[in-house]
Design an enzyme around this catalytic site. Sequence first.
Site, PDB file in Angstrom:
ATOM      1  CG  ASN A 151     -11.516   3.285  -8.483  1.00 10.28           C
ATOM      2  OD1 ASN A 151     -11.651   2.070  -8.564  1.00 10.28           O
ATOM      3  ND2 ASN A 151     -11.620   4.085  -9.509  1.00 10.28           N
ATOM      4  CG  ASP A 156      -8.112   6.452  -7.607  1.00 12.05           C
ATOM      5  OD1 ASP A 156      -8.910   7.403  -7.580  1.00 12.05           O
ATOM      6  OD2 ASP A 156      -8.232   5.518  -8.432  1.00 12.05           O
ATOM      7  NE  ARG A 187      -3.128  -0.141  -5.236  1.00  9.90           N
ATOM      8  CZ  ARG A 187      -4.408  -0.462  -5.116  1.00  9.90           C
ATOM      9  NH1 ARG A 187      -4.796  -1.315  -4.190  1.00  9.90           N
ATOM     10  NH2 ARG A 187      -5.311   0.072  -5.903  1.00  9.90           N
ATOM     11  CE1 TYR A 238      -4.097  -1.740  -0.266  1.00 11.21           C
ATOM     12  CE2 TYR A 238      -2.938  -3.316   1.133  1.00 11.21           C
ATOM     13  CZ  TYR A 238      -3.988  -3.011   0.279  1.00 11.21           C
ATOM     14  OH  TYR A 238      -4.917  -3.967  -0.029  1.00 11.21           O
ATOM     15  CG  HIS A 252     -14.084  -1.377  -2.071  1.00 12.00           C
ATOM     16  ND1 HIS A 252     -13.990  -1.901  -3.332  1.00 12.00           N
ATOM     17  CD2 HIS A 252     -15.179  -1.951  -1.512  1.00 12.00           C
ATOM     18  CE1 HIS A 252     -14.993  -2.754  -3.533  1.00 12.00           C
ATOM     19  NE2 HIS A 252     -15.721  -2.796  -2.447  1.00 12.00           N
ATOM     20  CB  CYS A 301      -2.415   4.571  16.974  1.00  2.00           C
ATOM     21  SG  CYS A 301      -4.017   5.399  16.959  1.00  2.00           S
ATOM     22  CG  ASN A 355     -16.508  -1.688 -18.325  1.00  7.68           C
ATOM     23  OD1 ASN A 355     -15.758  -0.982 -17.660  1.00  7.68           O
ATOM     24  ND2 ASN A 355     -16.438  -2.996 -18.307  1.00  7.68           N
ATOM     25  CB  SER A 412     -14.753  -6.379 -13.725  1.00  5.67           C
ATOM     26  OG  SER A 412     -14.671  -6.583 -12.322  1.00  5.67           O
ATOM     27  CB  ALA A 442     -13.317   5.616 -18.530  1.00  7.18           C
TER      28      ALA A 442
HETATM   29  P1  NAD Z   1     -11.533  -4.636 -12.165  1.00  6.06           P
HETATM   30  O1  NAD Z   1     -10.052  -4.556 -12.333  1.00  6.06           O
HETATM   31  O2  NAD Z   1     -12.134  -5.925 -11.746  1.00  6.06           O
HETATM   32  O3  NAD Z   1     -12.221  -4.250 -13.561  1.00  6.06           O
HETATM   33  C1  NAD Z   1     -11.876  -3.089 -14.245  1.00  6.06           C
HETATM   34  C2  NAD Z   1     -12.914  -2.850 -15.330  1.00  6.06           C
HETATM   35  O4  NAD Z   1     -12.572  -1.664 -15.985  1.00  6.06           O
HETATM   36  C3  NAD Z   1     -12.992  -3.948 -16.388  1.00  6.06           C
HETATM   37  O5  NAD Z   1     -14.342  -4.251 -16.668  1.00  6.06           O
HETATM   38  C4  NAD Z   1     -12.335  -3.314 -17.614  1.00  6.06           C
HETATM   39  O6  NAD Z   1     -12.939  -3.739 -18.834  1.00  6.06           O
HETATM   40  C5  NAD Z   1     -12.629  -1.854 -17.368  1.00  6.06           C
HETATM   41  N1  NAD Z   1     -11.645  -0.952 -17.966  1.00  6.06           N
HETATM   42  C6  NAD Z   1     -10.311  -1.106 -18.086  1.00  6.06           C
HETATM   43  N2  NAD Z   1      -9.764  -0.035 -18.689  1.00  6.06           N
HETATM   44  C7  NAD Z   1     -10.800   0.816 -18.945  1.00  6.06           C
HETATM   45  C8  NAD Z   1     -10.876   2.101 -19.554  1.00  6.06           C
HETATM   46  N3  NAD Z   1      -9.803   2.741 -20.024  1.00  6.06           N
HETATM   47  N4  NAD Z   1     -12.098   2.672 -19.662  1.00  6.06           N
HETATM   48  C9  NAD Z   1     -13.212   2.058 -19.205  1.00  6.06           C
HETATM   49  N5  NAD Z   1     -13.196   0.839 -18.618  1.00  6.06           N
HETATM   50  C10 NAD Z   1     -11.986   0.232 -18.493  1.00  6.06           C
HETATM   51  O7  NAD Z   1     -11.940  -3.409 -11.237  1.00  6.06           O
HETATM   52  P2  NAD Z   1     -13.228  -3.189 -10.342  1.00  6.06           P
HETATM   53  O8  NAD Z   1     -14.458  -3.643 -11.002  1.00  6.06           O
HETATM   54  O9  NAD Z   1     -13.134  -1.809  -9.785  1.00  6.06           O
HETATM   55  O10 NAD Z   1     -12.874  -4.249  -9.222  1.00  6.06           O
HETATM   56  C11 NAD Z   1     -13.188  -4.033  -8.096  1.00  6.06           C
HETATM   57  C12 NAD Z   1     -11.943  -3.882  -7.170  1.00  6.06           C
HETATM   58  O11 NAD Z   1     -10.741  -3.335  -7.734  1.00  6.06           O
HETATM   59  C13 NAD Z   1     -12.321  -2.922  -6.144  1.00  6.06           C
HETATM   60  O12 NAD Z   1     -12.233  -3.570  -4.915  1.00  6.06           O
HETATM   61  C14 NAD Z   1     -11.309  -1.796  -6.191  1.00  6.06           C
HETATM   62  O13 NAD Z   1     -11.107  -1.330  -4.873  1.00  6.06           O
HETATM   63  C15 NAD Z   1     -10.122  -2.461  -6.760  1.00  6.06           C
HETATM   64  N6  NAD Z   1      -9.121  -1.626  -7.433  1.00  6.06           N
HETATM   65  C16 NAD Z   1      -9.062  -0.256  -7.281  1.00  6.06           C
HETATM   66  C17 NAD Z   1      -8.095   0.496  -7.954  1.00  6.06           C
HETATM   67  C18 NAD Z   1      -8.006   2.012  -7.732  1.00  6.06           C
HETATM   68  O14 NAD Z   1      -8.296   2.485  -6.642  1.00  6.06           O
HETATM   69  N7  NAD Z   1      -7.610   2.792  -8.761  1.00  6.06           N
HETATM   70  C19 NAD Z   1      -7.187  -0.153  -8.815  1.00  6.06           C
HETATM   71  C20 NAD Z   1      -7.273  -1.577  -8.933  1.00  6.06           C
HETATM   72  C21 NAD Z   1      -8.252  -2.301  -8.247  1.00  6.06           C
END
Ligand code: NAD
Length: 242
Positions: free
Chosen positions: A98, A100, A62, A59, A115, A142, A208, A184, A226
């Site tokens: 997310n 972030d 990240r 983390y 999350h 802490c 998506n 996803s 996106a």
């Molecule tokens: P996931 O990785 O399972 O799915 C990502 C989805 O985004 C996919 O369906 C993919 O087709 C789509 N995608 C990829 N590139 C794209 C783009 N340029 N434009 C539009 N769509 C695009 O992610 P999720 O569904 O968010 O999974 C859930 C978990 O992933 C959550 O628990 C989340 O906390 C975690 N996560 C978060 C981050 C972050 O905070 N940025 C990064 C990675 C994973």
Amino acid sequence: MNIGLNPRRIFLLTGAGISAESGLSTFRDKDGLWEKYRIEDVASIEGYERDPVRVLEFYNLRRGKLADVEPNAAHYALARLQQEWQARGGDVTLVTQNIDDLHERAGATRVIHMHGELAKQRCHECGDVALAEGDLLLELGCGACGRLGTLRPHVVWFGEMPLEMDRIGESLLAADLFVSIGTSGAVYPAAGFVDEARRNGVATLELNLEPSENAALFSDARYGKASVVTPAWVEELLNGAA
Ligand code: NAD
């Protein structure tokens, strides 16, 4: 299906896909951070108990990466929608999976991070949540209870309850339109929102890169990056055409 009946209350759910073009890897990215770590090792309480140093390091990496990335056109479009819709008497609930902070950095307000948030730390003994001022280390204490080695990232791991579910459930049921962006449809409970919305007569739209696992449940969909499809949809909605 026409979702242009001037939806007053919009519920937005975003996932890792909205931040992908900013340079933050999704779970599915081939050479992202997730490739180098097993999810069960770094995103579960068992993994943390087995090897807290490794989990904190993951983390910290990240969190460090956040400084190198910027919001993209999709984040800015949703922030604009939130502001302009509000000014017109509507309401936009923005829920993200997310961790972030790119929605906030694009100007969005009242973002619900179901999350958790990478920028924050939590004491697993007293529950205090605070901004993380640097790397989380086992040697740190802490700020609230003073115990050592109790700080963990303020993120929800597998097996833990997502945050603010009551507020999210109420907003979802009160919505006129549910829009899922860059997720996803694989991680519950967020993956179940579309079904819940549908059963309550809420119009549903998926934005998506490609059809998600529960694409068939949406009444409408647009596929593409996106950063392209989100601003286009927002523009149309604000001009009364979407
Ligand atoms: P996931 O990785 O399972 O799915 C990502 C989805 O985004 C996919 O369906 C993919 O087709 C789509 N995608 C990829 N590139 C794209 C783009 N340029 N434009 C539009 N769509 C695009 O992610 P999720 O569904 O968010 O999974 C859930 C978990 O992933 C959550 O628990 C989340 O906390 C975690 N996560 C978060 C981050 C972050 O905070 N940025 C990064 C990675 C994973």
